[in-house]
Scaffold this active site. Structure first.
Site, mmCIF file in Angstrom:
data_model
loop_
_atom_site.group_PDB
_atom_site.id
_atom_site.type_symbol
_atom_site.label_atom_id
_atom_site.label_comp_id
_atom_site.label_asym_id
_atom_site.label_seq_id
_atom_site.Cartn_x
_atom_site.Cartn_y
_atom_site.Cartn_z
ATOM 1 N N ASP A 16 0.836 -1.208 0.000
ATOM 2 C CA ASP A 16 0.000 0.000 0.000
ATOM 3 C C ASP A 16 0.871 1.257 0.000
ATOM 4 O OD1 ASP A 16 -2.494 -1.139 -0.044
ATOM 5 O OD2 ASP A 16 -2.972 -0.744 2.058
ATOM 6 N N ASN A 46 -5.872 -7.589 4.384
ATOM 7 C CA ASN A 46 -6.547 -6.859 5.468
ATOM 8 C C ASN A 46 -7.625 -7.706 6.129
ATOM 9 O OD1 ASN A 46 -5.001 -4.595 4.843
ATOM 10 N ND2 ASN A 46 -6.578 -3.705 3.518
ATOM 11 N N LEU A 218 -23.407 0.659 3.926
ATOM 12 C CA LEU A 218 -23.857 1.967 3.457
ATOM 13 C C LEU A 218 -23.071 3.117 4.079
ATOM 14 C CD1 LEU A 218 -27.674 1.210 3.767
ATOM 15 C CD2 LEU A 218 -26.338 1.207 1.651
ATOM 16 N N ASP A 243 -10.042 8.319 8.471
ATOM 17 C CA ASP A 243 -9.633 7.647 7.235
ATOM 18 C C ASP A 243 -10.518 6.419 7.082
ATOM 19 O OD1 ASP A 243 -8.402 6.303 5.156
ATOM 20 O OD2 ASP A 243 -6.390 6.375 6.018
ATOM 21 N N ASP A 249 -12.920 -3.795 4.877
ATOM 22 C CA ASP A 249 -12.168 -5.035 5.051
ATOM 23 C C ASP A 249 -12.252 -5.537 6.483
ATOM 24 O OD1 ASP A 249 -11.400 -4.966 2.395
ATOM 25 O OD2 ASP A 249 -9.509 -3.944 2.806
ATOM 26 N N ARG A 285 -9.079 6.114 12.796
ATOM 27 C CA ARG A 285 -7.616 6.142 12.797
ATOM 28 C C ARG A 285 -7.082 6.394 11.394
ATOM 29 N NH1 ARG A 285 -6.795 0.488 16.191
ATOM 30 N NH2 ARG A 285 -7.235 1.353 18.262
#
Length: 305
Positions: A16, A46, A218, A243, A249, A285
């Protein structure tokens, strides 16, 4: 640990690269990132890590390159001490995900899949040759339809339960989903799968094709659960978003962990609530891999569920 009641996660493992930005760029626009972060990632990785930390006996299958990024991913996963780690190394670059995260927490992701798809259907089926009726299979949409269908069909023939997170949605049809016990998709994905504009109608259309249940996530509006004639809308956990990367995931991994036979004493809707709470921790986080709740946090979420 017993060989029974394992959760097989067959998916991707990528490197990532996360760029934090003030806002998403417009078409043709160049903007400066506020910061950059590298970490292991990929929907498969993940979800496997989240499920493992939530208590599942995870057997994780993925392909990485024969390069430094692949070695870094293998080293980080070794630290997790999953039930079994089955990484296939290829003479290819390890797949890369580029994530942009705006200050309001919204994100966009672009992922390569050349390394992930380097192992063909026969090779993938051979990887899960030991799956049994006591086990559960969790997959995502990063593999080709042909390979995914082969793995799903083998798992079903072995009597295992099958859950698919239909993300990213890039298959030409929903034939693989019809063979699943459960499907998890977000609003855009379920509408694309069913060819409709309404997520509840989309879930209903998919449900009649074969799955026992469909969950539509949603975002801030919670989740929609379709099971038989039952339609339940569950509110989201209140959280200030930092974030949103990886929240879906974590939701999928935790829910799959709580749907394995040894954990099914927890009622279905309660399991979904636990998955929502774990995902909410992630949303609060920065980062993706670094934002996945710890094993102790998972235990608290499940205990309070």
């Amino acid at each position: 640990m017993s060989m029974a009641n394992r959760l097989f996660v067959v998916g991707n493992a990528v490197s990532d690269l996360t760029l934090t930005v003030e806002r998403a760029a417009h078409a043709g626009e160049s903007i400066l990132a506020d910061s950059m972060q590298r970490a292991p990632g990929g929907k498969g990785l993940n979800q496997a890590v989240a499920a493992h930390r939530a208590g599942a006996a995870v057997v994780f299958h993925a392909s990485v390159g024969d390069d430094g990024e692949g070695a870094d991913i293998a080293a980080r996963l070794d630290e997790e001490r999953m039930h079994a780690l089955r990484l296939v190394r290829h003479a290819l670059p390890t797949d890369l995900s580029v994530l942009t995260v705006a200050r309001n927490g919204e994100n966009s992701i672009i992922t390569t899949a050349g390394c992930t798809r380097a192992l063909d259907a026969a090779g993938l089926v051979a990887q899960i040759a030991d799956i049994t009726a006591a086990d559960t299979l969790l997959m995502q949409g990063n593999l080709s339809l042909e390979s995914s269908r082969a793995v799903i069909d083998h798992a079903r023939a072995s009597g295992a339960a099958v859950i698919v997170n239909a993300a990213p949605w890039c298959w030409p049809d929903a034939s693989a989903l019809a063979a699943c016990d459960g499907v998890i998709a977000n609003e855009g994905e379920i509408c694309a799968i069913a060819g409709v504009d309404d997520p509840e109608l989309g879930a209903t259309r998919l449900l009649v094709q074969g799955p026992q249940w469909v969950i539509v996530t949603l975002g801030a509006r919670g989740a929609l659960i379709a099971r038989g004639d039952e339609r339940v809308r569950m509110p989201a956990v209140s959280v200030v978003p930092v974030d949103t990367s990886g929240a879906g995931d974590v939701f999928c991994g935790v829910l799959a962990a709580l749907r394995t036979p040894r954990n099914e004493a927890l009622p279905f809707l309660r399991a979904i609530e636990c998955a929502q709470r774990a995902a909410a921790i992630t949303v609060g986080r920065a980062g993706t891999f670094s934002a996945i709740p710890s094993a102790e946090e998972m235990r608290q979420v499940i205990r309070n569920g």
